[in-house]
Write an enzyme that holds these catalytic residues in place. Structure first.
Site, PDB file in Angstrom:
ATOM      1  N   ASN A   1      54.464  79.203  44.365  1.00 48.03           N
ATOM      2  CA  ASN A   1      54.827  79.760  43.202  1.00 48.03           C
ATOM      3  C   ASN A   1      55.589  81.035  44.058  1.00 48.03           C
ATOM      4  OD1 ASN A   1      56.352  80.950  41.395  1.00 48.03           O
ATOM      5  ND2 ASN A   1      55.306  79.135  39.689  1.00 48.03           N
TER       6      ASN A   1
ATOM      7  N   HIS B   1      63.600  77.003  41.497  1.00 46.83           N
ATOM      8  CA  HIS B   1      63.011  77.230  41.918  1.00 46.83           C
ATOM      9  C   HIS B   1      61.869  77.211  42.064  1.00 46.83           C
ATOM     10  CE1 HIS B   1      59.551  80.151  40.477  1.00 46.83           C
ATOM     11  NE2 HIS B   1      58.846  79.132  39.221  1.00 46.83           N
TER      12      HIS B   1
ATOM     13  N   CYS C   1      60.021  83.387  36.427  1.00 50.21           N
ATOM     14  CA  CYS C   1      59.904  83.203  37.750  1.00 50.21           C
ATOM     15  C   CYS C   1      61.582  83.089  37.464  1.00 50.21           C
ATOM     16  CB  CYS C   1      59.327  82.118  37.764  1.00 50.21           C
ATOM     17  SG  CYS C   1      57.618  81.770  37.875  1.00 50.21           S
TER      18      CYS C   1
HETATM   19  N1  COA Z   1      41.349  71.542  41.726  1.00 47.38           N
HETATM   20  C1  COA Z   1      41.290  70.126  40.618  1.00 47.38           C
HETATM   21  N2  COA Z   1      41.671  69.715  39.310  1.00 47.38           N
HETATM   22  C2  COA Z   1      42.533  70.388  39.209  1.00 47.38           C
HETATM   23  C3  COA Z   1      42.352  71.661  38.742  1.00 47.38           C
HETATM   24  C4  COA Z   1      42.325  72.441  40.725  1.00 47.38           C
HETATM   25  N3  COA Z   1      43.166  73.638  41.675  1.00 47.38           N
HETATM   26  N4  COA Z   1      43.191  72.144  38.185  1.00 47.38           N
HETATM   27  C5  COA Z   1      43.358  71.596  37.300  1.00 47.38           C
HETATM   28  N5  COA Z   1      42.482  70.588  37.630  1.00 47.38           N
HETATM   29  C6  COA Z   1      42.472  69.457  36.656  1.00 47.38           C
HETATM   30  C7  COA Z   1      42.242  69.877  35.033  1.00 47.38           C
HETATM   31  O1  COA Z   1      41.046  70.230  34.744  1.00 47.38           O
HETATM   32  C8  COA Z   1      42.207  67.760  34.417  1.00 47.38           C
HETATM   33  O2  COA Z   1      41.156  67.646  34.401  1.00 47.38           O
HETATM   34  P1  COA Z   1      40.527  66.683  32.859  1.00 47.38           P
HETATM   35  O3  COA Z   1      41.099  65.852  33.184  1.00 47.38           O
HETATM   36  O4  COA Z   1      39.323  66.371  33.300  1.00 47.38           O
HETATM   37  O5  COA Z   1      40.432  67.466  32.118  1.00 47.38           O
HETATM   38  C9  COA Z   1      42.810  67.927  35.583  1.00 47.38           C
HETATM   39  O6  COA Z   1      43.132  68.522  36.611  1.00 47.38           O
HETATM   40  C10 COA Z   1      44.757  66.792  34.334  1.00 47.38           C
HETATM   41  O7  COA Z   1      45.349  68.530  34.714  1.00 47.38           O
HETATM   42  P2  COA Z   1      46.041  68.779  33.703  1.00 47.38           P
HETATM   43  O8  COA Z   1      46.542  70.196  33.742  1.00 47.38           O
HETATM   44  O9  COA Z   1      46.636  67.326  32.720  1.00 47.38           O
HETATM   45  O10 COA Z   1      46.880  68.600  35.373  1.00 47.38           O
HETATM   46  P3  COA Z   1      48.502  68.418  35.783  1.00 47.38           P
HETATM   47  O11 COA Z   1      49.270  66.593  36.891  1.00 47.38           O
HETATM   48  O12 COA Z   1      49.592  69.038  34.412  1.00 47.38           O
HETATM   49  O13 COA Z   1      49.003  69.006  37.812  1.00 47.38           O
HETATM   50  C11 COA Z   1      49.637  71.476  37.190  1.00 47.38           C
HETATM   51  C12 COA Z   1      48.559  71.025  36.895  1.00 47.38           C
HETATM   52  C13 COA Z   1      49.183  72.966  37.147  1.00 47.38           C
HETATM   53  C14 COA Z   1      49.663  71.422  38.662  1.00 47.38           C
HETATM   54  C15 COA Z   1      50.865  70.924  36.312  1.00 47.38           C
HETATM   55  O14 COA Z   1      50.818  71.197  34.630  1.00 47.38           O
HETATM   56  C16 COA Z   1      51.882  72.737  36.350  1.00 47.38           C
HETATM   57  O15 COA Z   1      52.623  72.574  37.834  1.00 47.38           O
HETATM   58  N6  COA Z   1      52.327  72.479  35.432  1.00 47.38           N
HETATM   59  C17 COA Z   1      53.884  73.448  35.632  1.00 47.38           C
HETATM   60  C18 COA Z   1      52.974  74.717  36.408  1.00 47.38           C
HETATM   61  C19 COA Z   1      54.670  75.509  36.608  1.00 47.38           C
HETATM   62  O16 COA Z   1      55.449  75.118  36.813  1.00 47.38           O
HETATM   63  N7  COA Z   1      54.577  77.121  36.511  1.00 47.38           N
HETATM   64  C20 COA Z   1      55.274  78.184  36.584  1.00 47.38           C
HETATM   65  C21 COA Z   1      56.725  78.045  35.581  1.00 47.38           C
HETATM   66  S1  COA Z   1      57.313  79.101  36.274  1.00 47.38           S
END
Ligand code: COA
Length: 333
Positions: free
Chosen positions: A284, A254, A116
């Site tokens: 993204n 980004h 990215c």
């Molecule tokens: N819908 C519903 N629930 C979801 C889900 C979805 N699409 N994706 C994950 N969950 C759930 C998980 O299973 C977890 O459940 P649990 O508590 O029962 O285990 C809960 O939501 C929390 O998960 P978590 O991963 O801690 O959530 P988060 O607040 O970190 O959000 C992202 C998840 C992926 C949105 C976030 O971590 C993120 O954006 N990370 C960076 C991603 C990024 O920028 N990547 C690219 C860089 S270029």
């Protein structure tokens, strides 16, 4: 002889027509529109047509950027593409494929592989080529068909990404008020397993083994590392150029997660008017997200020649970077 500066002469973009909304995703995985909007800020993303690969999206963005720079294909003397979802596995480069489709034969073309952050890596490379006199007009393109590398049963990743492309022509100028001021790129390869696509030499494709070239991510870890790296990175690039956040006209991050963007913007003390957001509509789009966002600004008539932009990106590698650039093209309409 006066100093040669590199300048962003133009911007272009292309987003595929097909839309994948959060409501569509509710029917595919256990998720909800409410969860996705609250955790990411994304409402919908675009998906490339079946006959469109990353290079096809990149070519459309590139043609627009070259035309807006009032240049012909023959004026381009280097093409750098940035992608995490290129047409082929490592060879040929997506840049070479784009060059071929543009009819730009016999010039160097290579990919800046930094996921990215690839557009900022490409921008830094173009700047160096121009300032050293090795090139006059460099086409840089971020192009993604990441839907091809998506596990649509993995709700933690598939809700985040979308397809699209953006491109810019970076050319030479002697006008410092239209120059790319500085770029800063970095990586930490010890953290590779937070974000990767399988199927390379480490875990090769073998007969009888299912080939699953999907984007894999430890979302929570990546989130924390992104906020930490970007917050210090943007502060550093401003400080080393004696600039204050209040002098930035457009902060173009980004578009990975609205909460990451807000955290970095708050650290810098930026106002809402300074921050460019497209994540709601495109999700993204990997290496394409920054040029697509610059293009949105351009087409809304809010980008003028000389405007100071701060760009930042974070992604697989891990790799990240930032750039300070004054727009060098004519204002958008
Ligand atoms: N819908 C519903 N629930 C979801 C889900 C979805 N699409 N994706 C994950 N969950 C759930 C998980 O299973 C977890 O459940 P649990 O508590 O029962 O285990 C809960 O939501 C929390 O998960 P978590 O991963 O801690 O959530 P988060 O607040 O970190 O959000 C992202 C998840 C992926 C949105 C976030 O971590 C993120 O954006 N990370 C960076 C991603 C990024 O920028 N990547 C690219 C860089 S270029």
């Amino acid at each position: 002889m006066s100093k040669i500066y590199a300048s962003m002469l133009s911007i272009g973009a292309y987003s595929p027509e097909r839309r994948l909304t959060n409501v569509d995703l509710e029917k595919m995985v256990d998720t909800s529109d409410e969860w996705i909007v609250k955790r990411t800020g994304i409402k919908e993303r675009r998906i490339a047509a079946d006959d469109q690969a990353a290079s096809d999206l990149g070519v459309l963005a590139a043609r627009q950027a070259i035309e807006r720079a009032n240049l012909a294909i023959g004026d381009i003397d280097l093409i750098i593409a940035a992608t995490l979802s290129g047409d082929f596995l490592f060879m040929p480069s997506t840049a070479a494929v784009i060059a071929g489709k543009l009819g730009a034969i016999n010039i160097p073309a290579f990919d800046a592989l930094a996921a990215c952050s690839g557009f900022i890596y490409a921008l830094a490379t173009a700047k160096a080529y121009i300032e050293s006199g090795m090139a006059s007009n460099v086409l840089i393109a971020g192009a993604e068909a990441s839907s091809r590398f998506m596990d649509y049963s993995d709700r933690s990743v598939c809700v985040l990404f979308g397809d699209g492309a953006g491109a810019a022509v970076i050319g030479a100028t002697d006008d410092p008020s239209a120059a790319i001021i500085d770029t800063k790129i970095a990586s930490d390869g010890t953290q590779w397993d937070n974000l990767y696509i399988d199927g390379g030499g480490k875990n090769p494709i073998r007969e009888g083994k299912p080939y699953r070239p999907f984007i894999r991510m430890k979302g929570n870890e990546t989130f924390k590392l992104a906020v930490r790296a970007l917050s210090s990175d943007v502060a550093e690039i401003l400080a080393r150029n004696n600039l204050k956040a209040s002098q930035i006209k457009h902060f173009i991050p980004h578009q990975a997660n609205l909460r990451i963007i807000k955290a970095v913007s708050e650290t810098l003390g930026l106002s809402e008017e300074q921050v460019v957001l497209t994540i709601e509509r495109y999700g993204n789009t990997g290496a394409a997200s920054i040029p697509m966002a610059i293009n949105d600004l351009y087409e809304s008539g809010k980008l003028n020649k000389g405007d100071l932009m701060l760009l930042d990106a974070f992604g697989g590698g891990l790799a990240w970077g930032s750039a300070l650039a004054r727009f060098g093209g004519d204002a958008g309409r």
